[in-house]
Design an enzyme around this catalytic site. Structure first.
Site, PDB file in Angstrom:
ATOM      1  N   HIS A  33     -17.958 -11.520   5.656  1.00  0.00           N
ATOM      2  CA  HIS A  33     -18.575 -11.556   6.992  1.00  0.00           C
ATOM      3  C   HIS A  33     -19.922 -10.820   6.983  1.00  0.00           C
ATOM      4  O   HIS A  33     -20.915 -11.309   7.545  1.00  0.00           O
ATOM      5  CB  HIS A  33     -17.638 -10.930   8.021  1.00  0.00           C
ATOM      6  CG  HIS A  33     -16.322 -11.634   8.144  1.00  0.00           C
ATOM      7  ND1 HIS A  33     -16.215 -12.903   8.665  1.00  0.00           N
ATOM      8  CD2 HIS A  33     -15.067 -11.263   7.801  1.00  0.00           C
ATOM      9  CE1 HIS A  33     -14.948 -13.275   8.638  1.00  0.00           C
ATOM     10  NE2 HIS A  33     -14.235 -12.299   8.118  1.00  0.00           N
TER      11      HIS A  33
ATOM     12  N   LYS B  81     -15.004  -1.821  -1.688  1.00  0.00           N
ATOM     13  CA  LYS B  81     -15.123  -1.922  -0.235  1.00  0.00           C
ATOM     14  C   LYS B  81     -14.339  -0.827   0.486  1.00  0.00           C
ATOM     15  O   LYS B  81     -14.828  -0.227   1.454  1.00  0.00           O
ATOM     16  CB  LYS B  81     -14.654  -3.289   0.252  1.00  0.00           C
ATOM     17  CG  LYS B  81     -14.949  -3.486   1.738  1.00  0.00           C
ATOM     18  CD  LYS B  81     -14.116  -4.566   2.350  1.00  0.00           C
ATOM     19  CE  LYS B  81     -14.252  -4.529   3.874  1.00  0.00           C
ATOM     20  NZ  LYS B  81     -13.348  -5.467   4.547  1.00  0.00           N
TER      21      LYS B  81
ATOM     22  N   ARG C 135       0.814  -1.215   0.000  1.00  0.00           N
ATOM     23  CA  ARG C 135       0.000   0.000   0.000  1.00  0.00           C
ATOM     24  C   ARG C 135       0.849   1.267   0.000  1.00  0.00           C
ATOM     25  O   ARG C 135       0.330   2.363  -0.213  1.00  0.00           O
ATOM     26  CB  ARG C 135      -0.922   0.004   1.220  1.00  0.00           C
ATOM     27  CG  ARG C 135      -1.929  -1.145   1.238  1.00  0.00           C
ATOM     28  CD  ARG C 135      -2.765  -1.110   2.499  1.00  0.00           C
ATOM     29  NE  ARG C 135      -3.699  -2.223   2.566  1.00  0.00           N
ATOM     30  CZ  ARG C 135      -3.411  -3.428   3.023  1.00  0.00           C
ATOM     31  NH1 ARG C 135      -2.181  -3.667   3.471  1.00  0.00           N
ATOM     32  NH2 ARG C 135      -4.307  -4.389   3.041  1.00  0.00           N
TER      33      ARG C 135
ATOM     34  N   ASP D 154     -18.139  -7.334   2.967  1.00  0.00           N
ATOM     35  CA  ASP D 154     -17.180  -8.410   2.742  1.00  0.00           C
ATOM     36  C   ASP D 154     -17.895  -9.726   3.032  1.00  0.00           C
ATOM     37  O   ASP D 154     -19.118  -9.751   3.220  1.00  0.00           O
ATOM     38  CB  ASP D 154     -15.931  -8.236   3.611  1.00  0.00           C
ATOM     39  CG  ASP D 154     -16.254  -8.176   5.105  1.00  0.00           C
ATOM     40  OD1 ASP D 154     -17.413  -8.485   5.485  1.00  0.00           O
ATOM     41  OD2 ASP D 154     -15.365  -7.832   5.893  1.00  0.00           O
TER      42      ASP D 154
ATOM     43  N   PRO E 287     -20.078  -1.017   3.657  1.00  0.00           N
ATOM     44  CA  PRO E 287     -18.968  -1.840   3.166  1.00  0.00           C
ATOM     45  C   PRO E 287     -19.334  -3.324   3.330  1.00  0.00           C
ATOM     46  O   PRO E 287     -19.759  -3.741   4.401  1.00  0.00           O
ATOM     47  CB  PRO E 287     -17.804  -1.467   4.089  1.00  0.00           C
ATOM     48  CG  PRO E 287     -18.240  -0.224   4.800  1.00  0.00           C
ATOM     49  CD  PRO E 287     -19.719  -0.285   4.870  1.00  0.00           C
TER      50      PRO E 287
END
Length: 283
Positions: free
Chosen positions: A187, A166, A101, A185, A183
């Site tokens: 989960h 996301k 990153r 994902d 957001p």
């Protein structure tokens, strides 16, 4: 000599025990005396509250100051400016644990500085006291749902290198107060399957259509508090928080997780069988 030493050690131990007992008794007397004084003093609670308030204000004053400050040997730092971030090369950023990153951050800082400088050059209002060019650019204005739609915010944030759906939604929710953005994902997808729409279980992967569907389910269920609901339900999945939930909720979550494991096991078995059949047909 051995006997004398033994006697000496025993006597020494007895003296230590007596001293400990005396200290303990003295401490009890002091505590008891303080408790009696407190009972007699009607203003003690108020004085304590005032003292606590003063301490809190002291800590807040230290925390709110810029640059680095130490509180109980723990250092706190203000967030670096764009100009400060621009001085850090990729190696430095990687050494801070940012990994791949680091390059994204460098490029993002470059773009933001460019926008900031362009906005300062193009200022037409000489009476504007705003010295920060970024405040005139749309990044800060993305907070306003009346000026920018959910889709506009997501699209704008994804123009930055390394920012996908996301990450853009995380920035929108956590930094821009856009509580209508969720957001998603795996989960959050599973939470939606369990609590909002069991039919989502049959989806094979988190496609853009499924991503959008999960967000809509949260918005339809929780309205303007959809973002808060997302964060609360996500945190409730973490071990440190899930154990604080009512037992029936814990049982329900455990049951769903077990069912999810079984579904995944079945899918793996089916995929393995298809692979073996395909190999057999090629022979």
């Amino acid at each position: 000599e051995i006997e004398i030493d033994d006697v000496f050690l025993k006597n020494n131990k007895l003296k230590k025990n007596e001293m400990t007992i005396n200290k303990s008794n003295s401490k009890r007397k002091i505590i008891k005396k303080e408790e009696e004084e407190e009972e007699d003093d009607e203003n003690v609670v108020e004085r304590r509250q005032i003292k606590d308030d003063v301490e809190v204000k002291k800590h807040k004053k230290v925390i709110n100051q810029t640059s680095s400050k130490a509180i109980e040997d723990q250092a706190f730092y203000s967030f670096p400016t764009l100009e400060r971030l621009a001085t850090a090369d990729e190696t430095t950023l990687r050494s801070l644990g940012l990994g791949y990153r680091a390059r994204f951050i460098q490029e993002t800082v470059r773009v933001l500085l460019e926008k900031k400088n362009n906005n300062k050059k193009n200022k037409n209002d000489d009476n504007n006291d705003d010295d920060d060019g970024l405040n005139q650019w749309s990044l800060m204005n993305l907070r306003n749902p009346h000026q920018h739609s959910r889709e506009d915010v997501q699209s704008e944030l994804q123009t930055f290198v390394g920012v996908g759906q996301k990450v853009a939604d995380c920035v929108a929710l956590f930094s821009l107060d856009r509580q209508d953005i969720i957001p998603v994902d795996t989960h959050v997808w599973q939470i939606a399957c369990r609590d909002l729409d069991p039919e989502l279980i049959h989806q094979k992967s988190l496609t853009p259509a499924v991503y959008h569907r999960v967000g809509e389910l949260f918005r339809n269920k929780f309205g303007v508090y959809a973002g808060w609901a997302h964060s609360l339900l996500f945190a409730a999945e973490l071990p440190n928080f899930s154990k604080l939930l009512p037992q029936n909720m814990q049982d329900e979550m455990s049951s769903f997780k077990e069912e999810e494991k079984q579904r995944k096991a079945i899918k793996r078995a089916e995929a393995k069988e298809r692979k073996e059949l395909k190999k057999g047909s090629l022979k």
